[in-house]
Design an enzyme around this catalytic site. Structure first.
Site, PDB file in Angstrom:
ATOM      1  N   ASN A  59       0.235   1.160  -6.330  1.00 39.58           N
ATOM      2  CA  ASN A  59       1.310   0.249  -6.738  1.00 39.58           C
ATOM      3  C   ASN A  59       0.957  -1.217  -6.494  1.00 39.58           C
ATOM      4  OD1 ASN A  59       3.797  -0.117  -7.885  1.00 39.58           O
ATOM      5  ND2 ASN A  59       4.984   0.608  -6.119  1.00 39.58           N
TER       6      ASN A  59
ATOM      7  N   ARG B 153      17.874  10.737   2.035  1.00 39.47           N
ATOM      8  CA  ARG B 153      17.506   9.514   2.741  1.00 39.47           C
ATOM      9  C   ARG B 153      18.615   8.495   2.490  1.00 39.47           C
ATOM     10  NH1 ARG B 153      12.606   5.230   1.327  1.00 39.47           N
ATOM     11  NH2 ARG B 153      14.229   4.170   0.166  1.00 39.47           N
TER      12      ARG B 153
ATOM     13  N   TYR C 243      15.340  -3.687   1.644  1.00 35.65           N
ATOM     14  CA  TYR C 243      14.469  -2.663   1.084  1.00 35.65           C
ATOM     15  C   TYR C 243      15.295  -1.420   0.711  1.00 35.65           C
ATOM     16  CZ  TYR C 243      11.814   1.525   0.881  1.00 35.65           C
ATOM     17  OH  TYR C 243      11.353   2.738   0.448  1.00 35.65           O
TER      18      TYR C 243
ATOM     19  N   ASP D 149      14.323   5.266   6.324  1.00 33.10           N
ATOM     20  CA  ASP D 149      13.031   4.576   6.261  1.00 33.10           C
ATOM     21  C   ASP D 149      13.169   3.182   6.869  1.00 33.10           C
ATOM     22  OD1 ASP D 149      10.515   3.665   5.621  1.00 33.10           O
ATOM     23  OD2 ASP D 149      10.611   4.221   3.488  1.00 33.10           O
TER      24      ASP D 149
ATOM     25  N   HIS E 159      10.581   1.241   7.085  1.00 34.54           N
ATOM     26  CA  HIS E 159       9.618   0.499   6.267  1.00 34.54           C
ATOM     27  C   HIS E 159       8.820  -0.535   7.074  1.00 34.54           C
ATOM     28  CE1 HIS E 159       8.168  -0.622   2.209  1.00 34.54           C
ATOM     29  NE2 HIS E 159       8.542   0.595   1.947  1.00 34.54           N
TER      30      HIS E 159
ATOM     31  N   GLU F  36      11.457   7.084   9.472  1.00 29.94           N
ATOM     32  CA  GLU F  36      10.170   6.885   8.778  1.00 29.94           C
ATOM     33  C   GLU F  36       9.588   5.503   9.039  1.00 29.94           C
ATOM     34  OE1 GLU F  36      10.506   7.853   4.665  1.00 29.94           O
ATOM     35  OE2 GLU F  36       8.946   6.470   4.057  1.00 29.94           O
TER      36      GLU F  36
ATOM     37  N   GLU G 212       2.600   6.814   4.551  1.00 30.67           N
ATOM     38  CA  GLU G 212       2.521   6.641   3.095  1.00 30.67           C
ATOM     39  C   GLU G 212       1.466   5.615   2.704  1.00 30.67           C
ATOM     40  OE1 GLU G 212       6.697   5.619   2.522  1.00 30.67           O
ATOM     41  OE2 GLU G 212       6.096   3.617   1.901  1.00 30.67           O
TER      42      GLU G 212
ATOM     43  N   ARG H 175       2.868  11.521   6.120  1.00 35.89           N
ATOM     44  CA  ARG H 175       3.315  11.208   4.762  1.00 35.89           C
ATOM     45  C   ARG H 175       2.192  10.889   3.776  1.00 35.89           C
ATOM     46  NH1 ARG H 175       7.794  10.434   3.004  1.00 35.89           N
ATOM     47  NH2 ARG H 175       7.557   8.379   2.036  1.00 35.89           N
TER      48      ARG H 175
ATOM     49  N   ASP I  57       6.164   5.434  -7.777  1.00 36.24           N
ATOM     50  CA  ASP I  57       4.787   5.004  -8.037  1.00 36.24           C
ATOM     51  C   ASP I  57       3.797   6.159  -7.904  1.00 36.24           C
ATOM     52  OD1 ASP I  57       6.034   4.095  -5.483  1.00 36.24           O
ATOM     53  OD2 ASP I  57       3.979   3.751  -4.828  1.00 36.24           O
TER      54      ASP I  57
ATOM     55  N   GLU J  14       9.371  14.130  -0.533  1.00 37.43           N
ATOM     56  CA  GLU J  14      10.229  13.061  -1.055  1.00 37.43           C
ATOM     57  C   GLU J  14      10.334  13.178  -2.582  1.00 37.43           C
ATOM     58  OE1 GLU J  14       8.668   9.099  -0.432  1.00 37.43           O
ATOM     59  OE2 GLU J  14      10.646   8.181  -0.636  1.00 37.43           O
TER      60      GLU J  14
ATOM     61  N   TRP K 141       6.724  -6.053   4.655  1.00 35.16           N
ATOM     62  CA  TRP K 141       7.760  -5.664   3.702  1.00 35.16           C
ATOM     63  C   TRP K 141       8.084  -4.195   3.866  1.00 35.16           C
ATOM     64  CZ3 TRP K 141       7.415  -2.226  -0.544  1.00 35.16           C
ATOM     65  CH2 TRP K 141       8.641  -2.120  -1.261  1.00 35.16           C
TER      66      TRP K 141
HETATM   67  O1  EZ4 Z   1       7.969   1.283  -0.632  1.00 34.68           O
HETATM   68  O2  EZ4 Z   1       6.454   3.579  -2.875  1.00 34.68           O
HETATM   69  O3  EZ4 Z   1       9.416   6.096   1.226  1.00 34.68           O
HETATM   70  N1  EZ4 Z   1       9.212   5.456   0.248  1.00 34.68           N
HETATM   71  C1  EZ4 Z   1       8.808   4.189   0.232  1.00 34.68           C
HETATM   72  C2  EZ4 Z   1       8.528   3.580  -1.109  1.00 34.68           C
HETATM   73  C3  EZ4 Z   1       7.438   2.530  -1.020  1.00 34.68           C
HETATM   74  C4  EZ4 Z   1       6.781   2.341  -2.368  1.00 34.68           C
HETATM   75  C5  EZ4 Z   1       5.561   1.446  -2.262  1.00 34.68           C
HETATM   76  O4  EZ4 Z   1       4.804   1.483  -3.412  1.00 34.68           O
HETATM   77  O5  EZ4 Z   1       8.674   3.596   1.278  1.00 34.68           O
HETATM   78  O6  EZ4 Z   1       9.701   3.028  -1.648  1.00 34.68           O
HETATM   79 CO    CO Z   2       8.649   4.916   2.958  1.00 35.43          CO
END
Ligand code: EZ4
Ligand code: CO
Length: 402
Positions: A37, A147, A159, A210, A212, A236, A262, A283, A316, A339, A402
């Site tokens: 992505n 989630r 996010y 999440d 993030h 997560e 991830e 993940r 993605d 997921e 991010w």
């Molecule tokens: O931000 O796939 O758990 N899912 C995530 C996604 C990621 C995107 C990044 O390309 O954290 O939304």
């Molecule tokens: Co995530």
């Protein structure tokens, strides 16, 4: 059997995808996903310029040797671009094997270990009430695991929250947008959100969340503790994971289960996390982790430490990766959850597939190979468009994760 030709397809039915098609002298072809992505063309060019010339003429059944050739043979190891390119080849070859043998890929990975694959959907809303309504929608659709993300009072963007009426999509066309972040506001809000979700939906629904990568380990420890009584399935990406021992701090303070990976591209990104039992779910998924050949070894290693899989499945990850993940999830013993962020209709039409959702579970289908195809004519209608994930700043302007 010999590989005669391979080519990269880029298409953008709402968002960008990079797909490798590998053809053979017996007329059988296989597909692999190489989508990264926001950095899609790096993988496309890695494949076209550096990988495809080396695999033409090879026997597609030799997945182990071809994997080692592309990994060790490059000299430069790991990294998301390299590993996504290797995954694209590896997955396409397993697809070919399945088709040649007339059997679904899950049968090549150990056969069915379960009837269906438990998936979680994404509920989100600009505030707690809207998020709760979205949880209700997911429950109506049959989801057994959801989630939950919601907007945070005091921050303009968050996010995981859809901007307009449409579905949430992390990447946006054009240059990167800027998001806003405040850990203080978030930590005050998140426990209240989950208190409401449990109040309204009871104990049975699996809840996930999440973070993030936005917290420090000790901040994540505080959140994990405060969420304990709501019994999350997992928390997560509580913190960034370059420093694997950061997770030790979180683990020592909370029984909230932890999922991470991830953005990982190798089992070595998770080696300490796994062997020290600092995490519960891995993940890293097929496309970014080097394909079936690498993930099978990573999952088997994780199993020795009670770590289960919880593969990334955002939009993605193309339908080719979704199919691959579902075969893998069906076959391995230490599967945890998958997921699911459904693709738009245009994407589903470009990638016709057998896999399906029913009553909160997904199924890979029982046809030969992966059971997913690429409609190249339709794909050609959607030209690649540059897109980026957002960047994130604290309220004082400092760039953050991010
Ligand atoms: O931000 O796939 O758990 N899912 C995530 C996604 C990621 C995107 C990044 O390309 O954290 O939304
Ligand atoms: Co995530």
């Amino acid at each position: 059997m010999k590989i005669t030709k391979a080519a990269v397809n880029t298409t953008s039915p709402g968002r960008n995808f990079v797909t490798l098609k590998v053809e053979t002298d017996e007329g059988i072809y296989g597909l692999g996903d190489g989508t990264l992505n926001g950095r899609e063309l790096a993988v496309a060019s890695y494949l076209t310029e550096h990988v495809i010339p080396c695999i033409v003429g090879r026997d597609p059944f030799e997945t182990e040797d071809i994997w080692q050739y592309l990994y060790r043979g490059a000299y430069w190891r790991r990294g998301p671009v390299t590993m996504s390119a290797i995954a694209a080849v590896d997955v396409a070859l397993w697809d070919i094997k399945g088709k040649a043998l007339g059997t679904p890929v899950y049968n090549l990975l150990g056969g069915k270990s379960r009837d269906g694959v438990l998936v979680y959907g994404h509920a989100n809303g600009k505030d707690t009430e809207t998020a709760l309504e979205d949880v209700a929608r997911h429950v109506e659709q049959g989801f057994k695991a959801v989630r939950v993300q919601s907007g945070i009072p005091g921050i303009k963007t968050t996010y995981g929250i859809a901007k307009g009426a449409g579905r949430y999509e992390p990447a946006e066309r054009g240059l990167p947008s800027e998001a806003e972040w405040s850990t203080e506001h978030y930590l005050r809000h998140a426990p209240k959100l989950f208190e409401k979700v449990r109040e309204r939906f009871g104990e049975e629904l699996h809840l996930l969340h999440d973070c993030h990568h936005r917290l420090t380990p000790i901040e994540a420890a505080r959140l994990g503790k405060e969420l304990e009584s709501f019994h999350l399935f997992w928390m997560e990406d509580p913190t960034t994971a370059e420093l694997q021992e950061g997770f030790k701090v979180i683990r020592e303070h909370t029984t909230t289960p932890i999922a991470v990976g991830e953005v990982f591209s190798s089992v070595w990104d998770a080696h300490d996390l796994i062997r020290n039992q600092w995490i519960d779910y891995l993940r890293m998924t097929i496309v970014h982790g080097g394909g079936f050949t690498a993930l099978k070894k990573a999952a088997d290693f994780a199993a020795m430490y009670h770590v289960r899989t919880g593969f990334h499945g955002a939009t993605d990850l193309s339908p080719v990766t979704m199919a691959a993940a579902l075969h893998f999830d069906t076959a391995i013993h230490n599967f945890g959850i998958q997921e699911l962020m459904p693709h738009n209709e245009e994407t589903d039409a470009v990638f016709p597939h057998q896999y399906y959702f029913k009553d909160g579970m997904m199924y890979p289908g029982d046809g030969p190979g992966l059971g997913v195809d690429l409609d190249e004519k339709l794909a050609a209608k959607y030209e690649y468009q540059r897109a980026y994930l957002p960047v994130n700043r604290k309220l004082d302007g400092t760039l953050t994760d991010w």
